[in-house]
Write a protein that holds these residues in place. Structure first.
Motif, PDB file in Angstrom:
ATOM      1  N   ASN A  71     -11.215  41.263   5.839  1.00  0.00           N
ATOM      2  CA  ASN A  71     -12.451  41.095   5.272  1.00  0.00           C
ATOM      3  C   ASN A  71     -13.873  41.348   6.227  1.00  0.00           C
ATOM      4  O   ASN A  71     -14.618  40.627   6.370  1.00  0.00           O
ATOM      5  CB  ASN A  71     -12.990  39.822   4.817  1.00  0.00           C
ATOM      6  CG  ASN A  71     -13.798  39.347   3.709  1.00  0.00           C
ATOM      7  OD1 ASN A  71     -14.279  40.470   3.060  1.00  0.00           O
ATOM      8  ND2 ASN A  71     -14.319  38.188   3.455  1.00  0.00           N
ATOM      9  N   PRO A  72     -13.929  42.534   6.738  1.00  0.00           N
ATOM     10  CA  PRO A  72     -15.007  42.953   7.693  1.00  0.00           C
ATOM     11  C   PRO A  72     -16.192  43.116   6.894  1.00  0.00           C
ATOM     12  O   PRO A  72     -16.342  43.302   5.665  1.00  0.00           O
ATOM     13  CB  PRO A  72     -14.800  44.236   8.230  1.00  0.00           C
ATOM     14  CG  PRO A  72     -13.676  44.992   7.141  1.00  0.00           C
ATOM     15  CD  PRO A  72     -13.069  43.703   6.461  1.00  0.00           C
ATOM     16  N   PRO A  73     -17.510  42.932   7.617  1.00  0.00           N
ATOM     17  CA  PRO A  73     -18.909  43.251   6.957  1.00  0.00           C
ATOM     18  C   PRO A  73     -19.137  44.523   6.476  1.00  0.00           C
ATOM     19  O   PRO A  73     -19.637  44.708   5.492  1.00  0.00           O
ATOM     20  CB  PRO A  73     -19.686  42.618   8.146  1.00  0.00           C
ATOM     21  CG  PRO A  73     -19.107  42.933   9.347  1.00  0.00           C
ATOM     22  CD  PRO A  73     -17.742  42.564   9.294  1.00  0.00           C
ATOM     23  N   MET A  74     -18.462  45.471   7.160  1.00  0.00           N
ATOM     24  CA  MET A  74     -18.687  46.964   6.667  1.00  0.00           C
ATOM     25  C   MET A  74     -17.285  47.556   6.370  1.00  0.00           C
ATOM     26  O   MET A  74     -16.740  48.289   7.317  1.00  0.00           O
ATOM     27  CB  MET A  74     -19.550  47.556   7.824  1.00  0.00           C
ATOM     28  CG  MET A  74     -20.830  47.258   8.036  1.00  0.00           C
ATOM     29  SD  MET A  74     -21.608  48.065   9.304  1.00  0.00           S
ATOM     30  CE  MET A  74     -21.426  49.703   8.397  1.00  0.00           C
ATOM     31  N   PRO A  75     -16.868  47.393   5.426  1.00  0.00           N
ATOM     32  CA  PRO A  75     -15.310  47.742   4.892  1.00  0.00           C
ATOM     33  C   PRO A  75     -15.164  49.209   4.987  1.00  0.00           C
ATOM     34  O   PRO A  75     -14.155  49.756   5.369  1.00  0.00           O
ATOM     35  CB  PRO A  75     -14.872  47.034   3.749  1.00  0.00           C
ATOM     36  CG  PRO A  75     -16.338  46.612   3.125  1.00  0.00           C
ATOM     37  CD  PRO A  75     -17.131  46.362   4.367  1.00  0.00           C
ATOM     38  N   GLU A  76     -16.380  49.755   4.566  1.00  0.00           N
ATOM     39  CA  GLU A  76     -16.105  51.249   4.190  1.00  0.00           C
ATOM     40  C   GLU A  76     -15.807  52.245   5.653  1.00  0.00           C
ATOM     41  O   GLU A  76     -15.081  52.861   5.502  1.00  0.00           O
ATOM     42  CB  GLU A  76     -17.331  51.948   3.527  1.00  0.00           C
ATOM     43  CG  GLU A  76     -17.626  51.400   2.120  1.00  0.00           C
ATOM     44  CD  GLU A  76     -18.521  50.172   2.025  1.00  0.00           C
ATOM     45  OE1 GLU A  76     -18.465  49.414   3.306  1.00  0.00           O
ATOM     46  OE2 GLU A  76     -19.070  49.895   1.135  1.00  0.00           O
ATOM     47  N   ARG A  77     -16.708  51.749   6.720  1.00  0.00           N
ATOM     48  CA  ARG A  77     -16.512  52.310   8.061  1.00  0.00           C
ATOM     49  C   ARG A  77     -15.118  51.897   8.613  1.00  0.00           C
ATOM     50  O   ARG A  77     -14.695  52.901   9.085  1.00  0.00           O
ATOM     51  CB  ARG A  77     -17.917  51.950   8.783  1.00  0.00           C
ATOM     52  CG  ARG A  77     -17.780  52.394  10.210  1.00  0.00           C
ATOM     53  CD  ARG A  77     -18.886  51.998  10.808  1.00  0.00           C
ATOM     54  NE  ARG A  77     -19.020  52.481  12.278  1.00  0.00           N
ATOM     55  CZ  ARG A  77     -18.284  52.057  13.451  1.00  0.00           C
ATOM     56  NH1 ARG A  77     -17.375  51.343  13.129  1.00  0.00           N
ATOM     57  NH2 ARG A  77     -18.200  52.987  14.546  1.00  0.00           N
ATOM     58  N   GLU A  78     -14.872  50.422   8.222  1.00  0.00           N
ATOM     59  CA  GLU A  78     -13.368  50.375   9.181  1.00  0.00           C
ATOM     60  C   GLU A  78     -12.424  51.191   8.274  1.00  0.00           C
ATOM     61  O   GLU A  78     -11.357  51.603   9.024  1.00  0.00           O
ATOM     62  CB  GLU A  78     -13.233  48.850   8.720  1.00  0.00           C
ATOM     63  CG  GLU A  78     -14.307  48.015   9.723  1.00  0.00           C
ATOM     64  CD  GLU A  78     -14.034  48.012  10.979  1.00  0.00           C
ATOM     65  OE1 GLU A  78     -13.025  48.249  11.776  1.00  0.00           O
ATOM     66  OE2 GLU A  78     -15.054  47.750  11.995  1.00  0.00           O
ATOM     67  N   VAL A  79     -12.359  51.214   7.219  1.00  0.00           N
ATOM     68  CA  VAL A  79     -11.359  51.785   6.235  1.00  0.00           C
ATOM     69  C   VAL A  79     -11.352  53.507   6.839  1.00  0.00           C
ATOM     70  O   VAL A  79     -10.280  54.064   6.891  1.00  0.00           O
ATOM     71  CB  VAL A  79     -11.471  52.093   4.853  1.00  0.00           C
ATOM     72  CG1 VAL A  79     -10.839  52.945   4.236  1.00  0.00           C
ATOM     73  CG2 VAL A  79     -11.334  50.411   4.410  1.00  0.00           C
ATOM     74  N   ARG A  80     -12.494  53.925   6.887  1.00  0.00           N
ATOM     75  CA  ARG A  80     -12.585  55.621   7.285  1.00  0.00           C
ATOM     76  C   ARG A  80     -11.900  55.568   8.822  1.00  0.00           C
ATOM     77  O   ARG A  80     -11.151  56.694   8.858  1.00  0.00           O
ATOM     78  CB  ARG A  80     -14.181  56.041   7.363  1.00  0.00           C
ATOM     79  CG  ARG A  80     -14.520  56.143   5.918  1.00  0.00           C
ATOM     80  CD  ARG A  80     -16.066  56.217   6.203  1.00  0.00           C
ATOM     81  NE  ARG A  80     -16.902  56.467   4.820  1.00  0.00           N
ATOM     82  CZ  ARG A  80     -18.143  56.414   4.729  1.00  0.00           C
ATOM     83  NH1 ARG A  80     -18.851  56.310   5.703  1.00  0.00           N
ATOM     84  NH2 ARG A  80     -18.709  56.082   3.448  1.00  0.00           N
ATOM     85  N   ILE A  81     -12.139  54.807   9.614  1.00  0.00           N
ATOM     86  CA  ILE A  81     -11.638  54.807  10.921  1.00  0.00           C
ATOM     87  C   ILE A  81     -10.120  54.806  10.752  1.00  0.00           C
ATOM     88  O   ILE A  81      -9.337  55.415  11.583  1.00  0.00           O
ATOM     89  CB  ILE A  81     -11.985  53.991  12.045  1.00  0.00           C
ATOM     90  CG1 ILE A  81     -13.431  54.208  12.274  1.00  0.00           C
ATOM     91  CG2 ILE A  81     -11.187  53.797  13.267  1.00  0.00           C
ATOM     92  CD1 ILE A  81     -14.514  52.999  12.980  1.00  0.00           C
ATOM     93  N   ALA A  82      -9.656  53.818  10.179  1.00  0.00           N
ATOM     94  CA  ALA A  82      -8.296  53.498   9.715  1.00  0.00           C
ATOM     95  C   ALA A  82      -7.426  54.587   9.108  1.00  0.00           C
ATOM     96  O   ALA A  82      -6.386  55.077   9.556  1.00  0.00           O
ATOM     97  CB  ALA A  82      -8.249  52.294   8.885  1.00  0.00           C
TER      98      ALA A  82
END
Length: 290
Positions: free
Chosen positions: A224-235
């Motif tokens: 549940n990160p504050p900026m999920p889109e960015r974390e998802v792109r990196i993943a």
């Protein structure tokens, strides 16, 4: 692949750059080693940048926030008539189409599909398995799952898991479309999916979706990160590297189509390659010719 938002994409001193006009900063993009650039709202691109992207075979895709909507896409190098005729022949003949769909099923689930099933029946079997897989992965990562629900027009209305899935599949669709175009095929001519501009993209992406982007999306959603889109792109980027997806995807396209067991038509004698060749430099090895 690289997402670009809020900047001017241009060519400066022979290099592909994103210019922040407010702060006067420039960020260099190694466009020759990028499969596709996904351009988000607030991005402008110059004619010189589009030309350079086509020369090196990089796909430009205009998308909405987090890539959840696709507005337009380029086609670096153009399509190949022999490839398109081959793809269309397989899609138009129901017996050949069924062979291709059965191969997709086999690659996706690791087993042959039930015999004597139509395309529509296989689509139903696949849908049931996909729903169970979503439920299993959600349970594995400790997420409450109520089904795949999202509205591109109301991004914030979706729960975090669906937002992460939308961002992750946008990444996968981007590089899949880049691979299809680079191989000379048409994104719109699908086999399991039909009637959409990206039907073949969905066909191919679905084969690898549950081994790449779906686990990555659920893993990020569980935090549940504050900026999920960015974390998802990196993943997703890391998942693509670990699975060597960019190296696998074009051979996989050819394997799927080869299941139709027909000979592809030979290319015309005057056929051009699927990527626009870079013109010969007018200077020595250190001279920028563009």
């Amino acid at each position: 692949m690289i997402f670009v938002g809020m900047g001017q994409i241009d060519v400066r001193d022979g290099a592909f750059v994103v210019v922040d006009e407010v702060n006067g900063e420039r960020m260099h993009i190694p466009v020759g080693s990028v499969a596709c650039l996904l351009l988000e709202p607030g991005t402008r691109v110059s004619h010189a940048a589009v030309k350079l992207a086509s020369v090196v075979g990089t796909l430009l895709i205009w998308v909405g926030d987090a890539g959840v909507r696709l507005y337009s896409a380029g086609q670096p190098g153009g399509a190949r008539s022999d490839k398109l005729l081959y793809q269309a022949q397989l899609a138009l003949d129901e017996s050949l189409r069924l062979k291709v769909v059965r191969k997709m099923f086999e690659l996706r689930f690791g087993e042959e599909p039930p015999s004597r099933r139509s395309v529509e029946q296989l689509r139903g079997i696949e849908g049931a398995r996909v729903r169970k897989t979503y439920q299993m992965l959600a349970k594995q990562y400790g997420l409450k799952w109520q089904g795949r629900r999202y509205d591109p027009k109301q991004w914030d209305a979706s729960d975090v898991a669906n937002q992460c899935l939308s961002a992750a599949t946008a990444c996968l669709y981007g590089i899949t479309e880049a691979a299809i175009l680079a191989a000379g095929y048409a994104p719109a001519i699908g086999f399991l999916h039909t009637g959409k501009p990206l039907s073949f993209v969905y066909d191919i992406a679905d084969i690898v979706k549950f081994e790449t982007v779906v686990p990555a999306a659920f893993r990020i959603a569980a935090k549940n990160p504050p900026m999920p889109e960015r974390e998802v792109r990196i993943a997703c980027r890391d998942a693509f590297k670990q699975t060597r997806l960019l190296q696998r995807i074009i051979p996989m396209i050819e394997e799927v189509l080869a299941a139709g067991e027909i000979e592809p038509p030979p290319p015309p004698a005057d056929a051009v390659p699927p990527a626009i060749p870079e013109p010969a430099s007018i200077g020595d090895s250190g001279h920028r010719s563009h």
